[in-house]
Design a protein around this motif. Sequence first.
Motif, mmCIF file in Angstrom:
data_model
loop_
_atom_site.group_PDB
_atom_site.id
_atom_site.type_symbol
_atom_site.label_atom_id
_atom_site.label_comp_id
_atom_site.label_asym_id
_atom_site.label_seq_id
_atom_site.Cartn_x
_atom_site.Cartn_y
_atom_site.Cartn_z
ATOM 1 N N SER A 1 60.680 -5.376 -37.967
ATOM 2 C CA SER A 1 59.578 -6.388 -38.685
ATOM 3 C C SER A 1 60.425 -7.373 -39.088
ATOM 4 C CB SER A 1 59.023 -5.648 -39.759
ATOM 5 O OG SER A 1 59.262 -3.995 -39.473
ATOM 6 N N LEU A 2 61.735 -7.077 -39.744
ATOM 7 C CA LEU A 2 62.331 -8.145 -40.252
ATOM 8 C C LEU A 2 62.697 -9.393 -39.397
ATOM 9 C CD1 LEU A 2 63.644 -9.021 -43.018
ATOM 10 C CD2 LEU A 2 65.588 -7.880 -42.338
ATOM 11 N N ILE B 1 50.582 -4.198 -47.107
ATOM 12 C CA ILE B 1 49.903 -3.613 -48.164
ATOM 13 C C ILE B 1 50.651 -2.704 -49.071
ATOM 14 C CG2 ILE B 1 48.050 -1.968 -49.101
ATOM 15 C CD1 ILE B 1 46.405 -2.630 -46.666
ATOM 16 N N MET B 2 51.537 -1.696 -48.629
ATOM 17 C CA MET B 2 52.436 -0.878 -49.224
ATOM 18 C C MET B 2 53.829 -1.892 -50.036
ATOM 19 S SD MET B 2 52.462 2.395 -46.719
ATOM 20 C CE MET B 2 53.623 3.258 -47.841
ATOM 21 N N LEU B 3 54.059 -2.762 -49.003
ATOM 22 C CA LEU B 3 55.075 -3.719 -49.654
ATOM 23 C C LEU B 3 54.471 -4.387 -51.018
ATOM 24 C CD1 LEU B 3 58.086 -4.472 -48.895
ATOM 25 C CD2 LEU B 3 56.966 -6.480 -47.466
ATOM 26 N N LEU C 1 61.835 -18.075 -47.586
ATOM 27 C CA LEU C 1 61.350 -17.088 -46.836
ATOM 28 C C LEU C 1 61.193 -15.612 -47.692
ATOM 29 C CD1 LEU C 1 60.277 -16.388 -44.083
ATOM 30 C CD2 LEU C 1 62.333 -15.607 -43.423
ATOM 31 N N PRO C 2 62.271 -15.082 -48.550
ATOM 32 C CA PRO C 2 62.048 -13.919 -49.188
ATOM 33 C C PRO C 2 61.176 -14.265 -50.299
ATOM 34 C CG PRO C 2 64.449 -15.116 -49.342
ATOM 35 C CD PRO C 2 63.871 -15.689 -48.260
ATOM 36 N N ILE D 1 64.662 -9.321 -49.098
ATOM 37 C CA ILE D 1 64.088 -10.070 -50.109
ATOM 38 C C ILE D 1 65.034 -9.982 -51.633
ATOM 39 C CG2 ILE D 1 61.734 -10.241 -49.156
ATOM 40 C CD1 ILE D 1 60.745 -7.837 -50.761
ATOM 41 N N TYR E 1 59.763 -11.366 -39.059
ATOM 42 C CA TYR E 1 59.492 -12.259 -40.389
ATOM 43 C C TYR E 1 60.367 -13.553 -40.212
ATOM 44 C CZ TYR E 1 57.235 -8.148 -42.424
ATOM 45 O OH TYR E 1 56.288 -7.082 -42.355
ATOM 46 N N LEU E 2 61.701 -13.358 -39.919
ATOM 47 C CA LEU E 2 62.421 -14.490 -39.743
ATOM 48 C C LEU E 2 62.339 -15.732 -38.764
ATOM 49 C CD1 LEU E 2 66.082 -12.486 -39.622
ATOM 50 C CD2 LEU E 2 65.001 -13.683 -41.750
ATOM 51 N N SER F 1 48.252 2.852 -52.493
ATOM 52 C CA SER F 1 47.761 1.990 -51.400
ATOM 53 C C SER F 1 46.388 2.621 -50.915
ATOM 54 C CB SER F 1 48.380 1.431 -50.396
ATOM 55 O OG SER F 1 49.617 1.092 -50.849
ATOM 56 N N ILE G 1 60.745 -18.920 -40.598
ATOM 57 C CA ILE G 1 61.693 -19.645 -41.635
ATOM 58 C C ILE G 1 61.260 -21.195 -42.083
ATOM 59 C CG2 ILE G 1 63.571 -19.816 -40.006
ATOM 60 C CD1 ILE G 1 64.909 -18.737 -42.763
ATOM 61 N N TYR H 1 57.877 -13.539 -48.443
ATOM 62 C CA TYR H 1 57.436 -12.267 -48.131
ATOM 63 C C TYR H 1 57.491 -11.072 -49.637
ATOM 64 C CZ TYR H 1 56.947 -12.495 -43.164
ATOM 65 O OH TYR H 1 56.260 -12.983 -41.984
ATOM 66 N N ILE H 2 57.414 -11.826 -50.534
ATOM 67 C CA ILE H 2 57.331 -11.180 -51.932
ATOM 68 C C ILE H 2 55.586 -11.380 -52.288
ATOM 69 C CG2 ILE H 2 57.833 -10.853 -54.311
ATOM 70 C CD1 ILE H 2 60.745 -11.222 -53.617
ATOM 71 N N TYR I 1 65.753 -19.625 -50.122
ATOM 72 C CA TYR I 1 64.986 -18.602 -50.732
ATOM 73 C C TYR I 1 63.542 -18.665 -50.258
ATOM 74 C CZ TYR I 1 69.301 -17.738 -52.900
ATOM 75 O OH TYR I 1 70.786 -17.878 -53.109
ATOM 76 N N ARG J 1 49.273 -2.014 -42.733
ATOM 77 C CA ARG J 1 49.816 -1.046 -43.778
ATOM 78 C C ARG J 1 50.975 -1.128 -44.296
ATOM 79 N NH1 ARG J 1 47.471 2.981 -39.769
ATOM 80 N NH2 ARG J 1 49.759 3.641 -39.178
ATOM 81 N N ARG J 2 51.993 -1.697 -43.726
ATOM 82 C CA ARG J 2 53.393 -2.092 -44.102
ATOM 83 C C ARG J 2 53.262 -2.919 -45.321
ATOM 84 N NH1 ARG J 2 55.268 -3.450 -39.369
ATOM 85 N NH2 ARG J 2 55.919 -1.487 -38.783
ATOM 86 N N ILE K 1 46.435 4.642 -48.685
ATOM 87 C CA ILE K 1 46.466 4.575 -47.305
ATOM 88 C C ILE K 1 46.975 6.260 -46.687
ATOM 89 C CG2 ILE K 1 48.017 4.056 -45.179
ATOM 90 C CD1 ILE K 1 47.589 1.109 -46.616
#
Lengths: 93, 470
Positions: B406-407, B347-349, B296-297, A37, B410-411, A14, B414, B300-301, B294, B344-345, A16
């Motif tokens: 974070s999670l 982008i990396m995810l 929400l998951p 997920i 995210y929830l 990335s 929903i 988050y993909i 499914y 950053r989180r 970063i």
Amino acid sequence: MITKEEVEKLAELSKIRLKETEKESLRLDFEAILSYIAQINKVSPDPPEESGSLGVNLMRDDGRPHESGVFTEKLLSQAPSRERNFIKVKKIL
Amino acid sequence: MIDVTTLTIEKAAKHLKAGDFTAVELAEACLKKIEESDKEINSFLEVYDDVLAQAAEADKKIAGSASPLTGIPLAVKDNILIEGRRASAASKILEGFVAPYDATVIARLKTRSPVFVGRTNMDEFAMGSSTENSAFGPTRNPYDPTRVPGGSSGGSAAAVVMGGALAALGSDTGGSIRQPASLCGLVGFKGSYGAVSRYGLVAMGSSLDQIGPLAKTVSDAELLFNAIAGADCLDSTSVSLPPAREGGLRVGVPSDFLEKGIDQDVLRNFKESLERLKDCGCETRELKFAALHYALPVYYIIMPAEASTNLSRFDGVKYGRREEGGDFFDDYRATRRHFGSEVRRRIMLGTYVLSSGYYDAYYRLAVALRSLLRREFESAFGLVDFIATPTSPTPAWKIGEKAGNSLSMYLSDIFTVTANIVGLPAISIPSGLVRREGVDLPVSIQLMAPYKADPALFSLGKRFEKTNRT
């Protein structure tokens, strides 16, 4: 499930730069998020076909181009570093 | 004295036309509110220095055949470009960036001569549900400044509630208009995917992003939406909506989806809202959605995958900030250090779910489930004309409450992400108040409609709103 090395690899992919202290907290975040997920893998062992994209994607015919160079100055003025009508960067190769 | 905290666009337009006050006086009233309240609320990242000049221009046009938006003070989320003005998406990486062109929504609004008051705070690159991820400090909820306004369009929502503008533009990738509208007691609308051009919007998840209005009433939201909607040759995914037509009033409720993780007061309010829908002539029926669980998951993909791709453009080469590293590639790493931690989180995810070893297990499956979800909605809309849920599972939470997790943040998306995944239009309408620590906090109902049935949401929304006043 996810290692510090993987976090470092993701950061490098990335482009970063991470501080050493961030790596562990990111690793824990990723573990929590990925295990959440990953529940989609329970849906069906035989996932349905990937179907076409959502909505539409309309292309227009080529034509009515704008005059060459009319946006050049506006766009280049935003570049952090330039030389004449070029964006300037460090040596790549 | 103009009370800008309660004034709607519709009423203001009538007053302007009748000469009860001028656009300059209206703009002054908003500026005064900002002066009084925004030090605490932090809804604006910048208040433009030419607000009164814009209003004076608008005043010249009001006597003629003015649009209802002429002279109306509007706030704009900081990820929507206005030519010649700064735009930062609340990120340090866009420091010093001045927009070289207008977003299509702005170009369309400009033909109606509204008054752009300023750019509003947001979660950095629209990544968040609380506006705490801004690089410029959190926005506070005007109902209770110890609480979040929601996000990511939290600055837009708070600005309107505070009286800094009569309405605002936000962007919605997974609920970022509707959820802050809900937490701040406003109407928020996200159109069908493509209904509003994304040209000039800082991209997050391009297959999910839509610009839309936050306003005090359904009519105001409709007015603003109609001004910005429509196909645009600069966004190949944009579409024109067909004219409104009379539809049915069957409302589906995915009851099994509402069993877990929802605040009891919110659930009670939602049940009252369903009764109010019956008063509007609706009949309600339960729906079962296997795939809804499914959504929400899947979101988050797909969202981080698209975001990681989109944000690769912030490289310190073409625009924005550049930080010098040792060599060319090190410039990238040093520059991208200026992304905030949530960016950053994600982008990396996104990089993770797209990487060769995990692509099939995550991204490909998520895309397939997205199709499945869309098919489920298509068949559901054979049985019903609307689908109702609460907008947010909880009222506004305390600043900092979810910041370390974070999670759990995210929830909170929903109920809202589904409309983005499937591309459906959805509206959030205030449905009452719940009491927390002696403060009344707004909660909302969300209605979704079939693809391109956007006008039906406005028409039912206006009826629903009326039941509130009796």
